[in-house]
Design a protein around this motif. Structure first.
Motif, PDB file in Angstrom:
ATOM      1  N   ASP A 245      -9.919  -0.555  14.705  1.00  0.00           N
ATOM      2  CA  ASP A 245      -9.573  -1.943  15.048  1.00  0.00           C
ATOM      3  C   ASP A 245      -8.539  -2.482  14.074  1.00  0.00           C
ATOM      4  N   HIS A 246      -8.562  -1.934  12.865  1.00  0.00           N
ATOM      5  CA  HIS A 246      -7.693  -2.464  11.813  1.00  0.00           C
ATOM      6  C   HIS A 246      -6.507  -1.559  11.519  1.00  0.00           C
ATOM      7  N   ALA A 247      -6.638  -0.257  11.889  1.00  0.00           N
ATOM      8  CA  ALA A 247      -5.711   0.743  11.370  1.00  0.00           C
ATOM      9  C   ALA A 247      -4.249   0.379  11.570  1.00  0.00           C
ATOM     10  N   ARG A 248      -3.887  -0.115  12.702  1.00  0.00           N
ATOM     11  CA  ARG A 248      -2.468  -0.376  12.925  1.00  0.00           C
ATOM     12  C   ARG A 248      -2.170  -1.861  13.009  1.00  0.00           C
ATOM     13  N   LYS A 249      -3.102  -2.658  12.505  1.00  0.00           N
ATOM     14  CA  LYS A 249      -2.862  -4.093  12.526  1.00  0.00           C
ATOM     15  C   LYS A 249      -2.945  -4.697  11.130  1.00  0.00           C
ATOM     16  N   THR A 250      -4.120  -4.655  10.542  1.00  0.00           N
ATOM     17  CA  THR A 250      -4.260  -5.331   9.251  1.00  0.00           C
ATOM     18  C   THR A 250      -4.096  -4.397   8.065  1.00  0.00           C
ATOM     19  N   VAL A 251      -3.984  -3.090   8.330  1.00  0.00           N
ATOM     20  CA  VAL A 251      -3.750  -2.192   7.210  1.00  0.00           C
ATOM     21  C   VAL A 251      -2.283  -1.801   7.196  1.00  0.00           C
ATOM     22  N   THR A 252      -1.622  -2.112   6.112  1.00  0.00           N
ATOM     23  CA  THR A 252      -0.189  -1.869   6.004  1.00  0.00           C
ATOM     24  C   THR A 252       0.074  -0.903   4.848  1.00  0.00           C
ATOM     25  N   ILE A 253       1.279  -0.354   4.836  1.00  0.00           N
ATOM     26  CA  ILE A 253       1.626   0.574   3.759  1.00  0.00           C
ATOM     27  C   ILE A 253       2.758  -0.041   2.953  1.00  0.00           C
ATOM     28  N   GLU A 254       2.452  -0.336   1.717  1.00  0.00           N
ATOM     29  CA  GLU A 254       3.392  -1.107   0.907  1.00  0.00           C
ATOM     30  C   GLU A 254       3.415  -0.614  -0.524  1.00  0.00           C
ATOM     31  N   ASP A 255       4.362  -1.143  -1.299  1.00  0.00           N
ATOM     32  CA  ASP A 255       4.393  -0.825  -2.730  1.00  0.00           C
ATOM     33  C   ASP A 255       3.180  -1.442  -3.408  1.00  0.00           C
ATOM     34  N   HIS A 256       2.532  -0.646  -4.248  1.00  0.00           N
ATOM     35  CA  HIS A 256       1.388  -1.163  -5.000  1.00  0.00           C
ATOM     36  C   HIS A 256       1.903  -2.111  -6.081  1.00  0.00           C
ATOM     37  N   PRO A 257       1.215  -3.247  -6.291  1.00  0.00           N
ATOM     38  CA  PRO A 257       1.719  -4.204  -7.289  1.00  0.00           C
ATOM     39  C   PRO A 257       1.646  -3.696  -8.732  1.00  0.00           C
ATOM     40  N   HIS A 258       0.834  -2.669  -9.010  1.00  0.00           N
ATOM     41  CA  HIS A 258       0.689  -2.218 -10.402  1.00  0.00           C
ATOM     42  C   HIS A 258       0.918  -0.729 -10.600  1.00  0.00           C
ATOM     43  N   LEU A 259       1.015   0.022  -9.513  1.00  0.00           N
ATOM     44  CA  LEU A 259       1.147   1.480  -9.627  1.00  0.00           C
ATOM     45  C   LEU A 259       2.407   1.924  -8.880  1.00  0.00           C
ATOM     46  N   PRO A 260       2.948   3.106  -9.219  1.00  0.00           N
ATOM     47  CA  PRO A 260       4.119   3.577  -8.479  1.00  0.00           C
ATOM     48  C   PRO A 260       3.731   4.058  -7.079  1.00  0.00           C
ATOM     49  N   GLY A 261       4.679   4.049  -6.195  1.00  0.00           N
ATOM     50  CA  GLY A 261       4.488   4.654  -4.884  1.00  0.00           C
ATOM     51  C   GLY A 261       3.948   3.709  -3.828  1.00  0.00           C
ATOM     52  N   LYS A 262       3.951   4.224  -2.596  1.00  0.00           N
ATOM     53  CA  LYS A 262       3.455   3.460  -1.451  1.00  0.00           C
ATOM     54  C   LYS A 262       1.972   3.749  -1.257  1.00  0.00           C
ATOM     55  N   HIS A 263       1.225   2.716  -0.987  1.00  0.00           N
ATOM     56  CA  HIS A 263      -0.212   2.879  -0.792  1.00  0.00           C
ATOM     57  C   HIS A 263      -0.643   2.054   0.412  1.00  0.00           C
ATOM     58  N   ALA A 264      -1.717   2.491   1.049  1.00  0.00           N
ATOM     59  CA  ALA A 264      -2.241   1.723   2.176  1.00  0.00           C
ATOM     60  C   ALA A 264      -2.999   0.521   1.620  1.00  0.00           C
ATOM     61  N   SER A 265      -2.845  -0.606   2.283  1.00  0.00           N
ATOM     62  CA  SER A 265      -3.496  -1.820   1.789  1.00  0.00           C
ATOM     63  C   SER A 265      -4.046  -2.629   2.949  1.00  0.00           C
ATOM     64  N   ILE A 266      -5.168  -3.252   2.712  1.00  0.00           N
ATOM     65  CA  ILE A 266      -5.749  -4.130   3.725  1.00  0.00           C
ATOM     66  C   ILE A 266      -5.121  -5.500   3.531  1.00  0.00           C
ATOM     67  N   HIS A 267      -4.370  -5.904   4.527  1.00  0.00           N
ATOM     68  CA  HIS A 267      -3.568  -7.119   4.356  1.00  0.00           C
ATOM     69  C   HIS A 267      -4.472  -8.334   4.174  1.00  0.00           C
ATOM     70  N   PRO A 268      -4.173  -9.158   3.177  1.00  0.00           N
ATOM     71  CA  PRO A 268      -5.119 -10.220   2.807  1.00  0.00           C
ATOM     72  C   PRO A 268      -4.970 -11.521   3.581  1.00  0.00           C
ATOM     73  N   CYS A 269      -4.172 -11.560   4.646  1.00  0.00           N
ATOM     74  CA  CYS A 269      -3.879 -12.857   5.256  1.00  0.00           C
ATOM     75  C   CYS A 269      -5.121 -13.548   5.821  1.00  0.00           C
ATOM     76  N   ARG A 270      -6.160 -12.764   6.195  1.00  0.00           N
ATOM     77  CA  ARG A 270      -7.353 -13.388   6.752  1.00  0.00           C
ATOM     78  C   ARG A 270      -8.529 -13.403   5.762  1.00  0.00           C
ATOM     79  N   HIS A 271      -8.306 -12.854   4.572  1.00  0.00           N
ATOM     80  CA  HIS A 271      -9.425 -12.706   3.633  1.00  0.00           C
ATOM     81  C   HIS A 271     -10.091 -14.039   3.293  1.00  0.00           C
ATOM     82  N   GLY A 272      -9.261 -15.046   3.007  1.00  0.00           N
ATOM     83  CA  GLY A 272      -9.817 -16.334   2.617  1.00  0.00           C
ATOM     84  C   GLY A 272     -10.704 -16.910   3.715  1.00  0.00           C
TER      85      GLY A 272
END
Lengths: 336, 310
Positions: B231-258
């Protein structure tokens, strides 16, 4: 060769496994480009490991970007160990990064391994390994960083001193079965305290002294003599990255060499300390008795060593391509 | 789609630069965290679940509003024994005829054999802010792990070099772990490094996933999507630069977390439980378990919320 002990099963150790974080290769690349140039002298590096923390997977020796020295020009080429992080017990290693793929293949692997084994042996002989037990688990990494294609060829070795004839094992079982209920509870609490204290959290080899009242205490290796007087049982404990129910992990090998060379024990009760979700797990942890029938002359020269890591069961190096995250042209395309 | 995501990232980055971090607590009102609340909640997570630790990450990526030794949280080598994608496919298969523990492990292979499903799913999806930038790529080229990158055919395959006979190790004391995948289920076990950063724009924690295969080789982030609820794989999970580590990592997009955290907090409060901010990450990780159901991190820890019955 036919000793009475050969009837008993050999003590077989699960090899240490490596895991290299992407950040390690990123920092190695920029060190190579900005600081080292074609200088290919060996670099001291740090690896990190922790006791097994899940019943289904072993932990690995992990290399992170902090494993390498900092790039800034004034900084020394020796990475600083971070003390007190329970999930990052430091292991010192050495990196031979060659400039060409040919020189990578031409490295004399047998000799490099011998050289590291000799360092471990020297630290055992001089007693340094008792003072700072982290030197017992050195590792060796050879690599070729192809910065034109952003691919990295590498091979780890975890030198283990061979005991000849090999140690045999009796009564290997979960710690919770080996010890009484009171001893198990006391040891579990003592281990959690050891792992919770900043000064001992990353000390991977230790002694367990159990007094006649079933009270267990965890002590530093240098307290061995002091433990003799009042302890009912002494176990030689180590952080075991391995999760397997019938095999201790690799760090026990050099530990046994130390115990035999230093204290001349023929029978060693060892304790493979393992955790579940960060807390002592006495049914996952193992206790066993290793029997050594080593001839006296064994100590006179550096023992043989083994330890090159297998890649999917084969004696070949590993290769990882990071072009997707490092190649500027690809990054430009994906950013367009 | 890619452009819209880039624009959003640029916008978000600008807002983050010009606005100060949240200092006033809005934990109960909005489900968000201030920076100091994130540190309190993180300290509590590290204390109660000691496989988590604070790290400082890459020095050049350090955020000035966070303490240098507490930039983000990480737990390494978390096992993932089964693919979330394959479990869901099995579940959806008619009448549940595919067994989860089928001896031939057909279920494991099914994920790789059904690219069409992904494709059709994608065709129906309208581009949105949360869409994955990689989704179009993944339908046109085979996804493989890094070491088999198809663009690098000219890399000499080390496996073909056989002159390693200068390594002769015959050692009866080495326990050889079976490496044939059919022999051992454990070998299908992936492991994950899970990290939690503080997202200053959304004022919530944000989860990042770095996956490794059974021999602990880095997984391409695209393959990580097999371990994310579909349900989330191609919607809320994105692949982006990690804010503290090198490289691209999968991330659960926080827009709905709050918003989701606010709902969870409301439910607790309606039951008469006064949620405490240092428990935020426990609640948060329980909520994350719906996105990454097969990755076995420490979320199951019992924690006392007062009179809660879970």
């Amino acid at each position: 060769m036919v000793e009475p002990n050969t009837k008993k099963p050999l003590l077989q150790f699960a090899p240490m496994q490596s895991s290299v974080d992407e950040g390690f290769w990123h920092r190695l690349s920029s060190l190579k480009l900005n600081k080292l140039g074609i200088d290919d002298s060996p670099i001291p590096v740090l690896g990190f490991f922790a006791p097994c923390s899940h019943p289904r997977v072993s932990n690995y020796l992990t290399l992170l970007s902090e494993s390498l020295p900092s790039e800034s020009s004034e900084a020394s080429l020796i990475p600083e160990p971070s003390h007190g992080n329970r999930n990052r017990c430091s292991v010192s290693g050495i990196l031979y990064n060659t400039n060409t793929v040919e020189s990578f293949h031409a490295l004399d692997k047998q000799n490099l391994l011998k050289e590291e084994a000799r360092k471990i042996w020297d630290d055992i002989q001089t007693g340094r390994a008792v003072e700072d037990c982290s030197v017992l688990s050195r590792f060796l990494l050879i690599s070729f960083a192809d910065l034109k294609k952003w691919s990295f060829h590498y091979w780890f070795a975890f030198p283990a001193l061979m005991i000849d004839p090999p140690a045999t094992v009796v009564n290997l079982s979960p710690a919770s079965q080996w010890l009484s209920k009171e001893e198990t509870e006391s040891l579990s609490a003592a281990c959690n305290e050891w792992r919770g204290s900043k000064s001992t959290a990353d000390v991977p080899f230790f002694l367990v002294a159990i007094d006649p009242n079933s009270r267990a205490t965890v002590r530093l290796l240098k307290d061995w003599e002091a433990c003799q007087s009042n302890a009912h049982k002494i176990l030689f404990g180590f952080y075991d990255p391995c999760h397997l129910p019938n095999n201790p992990g690799w760090p026990l090998r050099n530990f046994l060499a130390l115990i035999f060379a230093r204290w001349n024990l023929k029978s060693v009760q060892f304790f493979c300390y393992r955790e579940n979700r960060g807390f002592a797990d006495m049914s996952l942890s193992l206790v066993g008795e290793a029997l050594l029938t080593v001839p006296q002359g064994w100590k006179d020269s550096v023992p043989n060593a083994v330890g090159w890591e297998l890649n999917k069961g084969r004696k070949v190096p590993r290769c990882i391509s990071l072009a997707q995250s490092m190649d500027p042209t690809r990054l430009a395309v994906s950013a367009a | 789609m890619v452009l819209s995501q880039k624009l959003h990232e640029a916008f978000k980055g600008t807002v983050e630069r010009i606005t100060g971090p949240r200092t006033v607590s809005a934990f109960k009102e909005k489900g968000v965290l201030s920076v100091s609340e994130f540190i309190i909640a993180g300290d509590n997570l590290v204390a109660k679940c000691p496989t988590w630790s604070w790290e400082s990450g890459e020095p050049n990526k350090r955020k000035p509003y966070l303490p240098s030794d507490k930039q983000f949280l990480i737990t390494r080598n978390v096992p993932c024994l089964r693919r979330a994608a394959s479990i869901e496919e099995e579940y959806e298969a008619a009448g549940g005829e595919v067994l989860l523990d089928d001896e031939d492990n057909d279920g494991w292979l099914a994920t790789h054999g059904k690219p069409k499903e992904i494709k059709s799913d994608e065709d129906e999806n309208l581009p949105s802010m949360e869409s994955l930038e990689i989704s179009e790529k993944s339908s046109t080229k085979p996804v493989s792990s890094f070491k088999e990158d198809e663009d690098d055919e000219d890399i000499p395959d080390m496996a073909e070099f056989t002159e390693y006979d200068n390594i002769i190790e015959t050692d009866p004391s080495t326990y050889l772990v079976a490496h044939e995948p059919d022999d051992d289920n454990i070998l299908r076990t992936r492991t994950y490094d899970i990290s939690i950063s503080y997202d200053k724009y959304y004022q919530t924690p944000r989860v990042w996933l770095t996956g490794y295969d059974e021999s602990r080789m880095l997984l391409q982030p695209e393959l990580v999507l097999e371990d994310v609820s579909q349900d989330h794989a191609r919607k809320t999970v994105t692949i982006e630069d990690h804010p503290h580590l090198p490289g691209k990592h999968a991330s659960i997009h926080p827009c709905r977390h709050g918003a989701v955290m606010k709902k969870i907090i409301d439910v607790l409060m309606s039951r008469g439980v006064e949620p405490e901010v240092d428990k935020y990450l426990f609640l948060f990780l329980k909520f994350m378990a719906s996105v990454i159901p097969t990755i076995e991190y420490d979320y199951t820890m019992d924690f006392d919320l007062g009179s809660s019955s879970n």
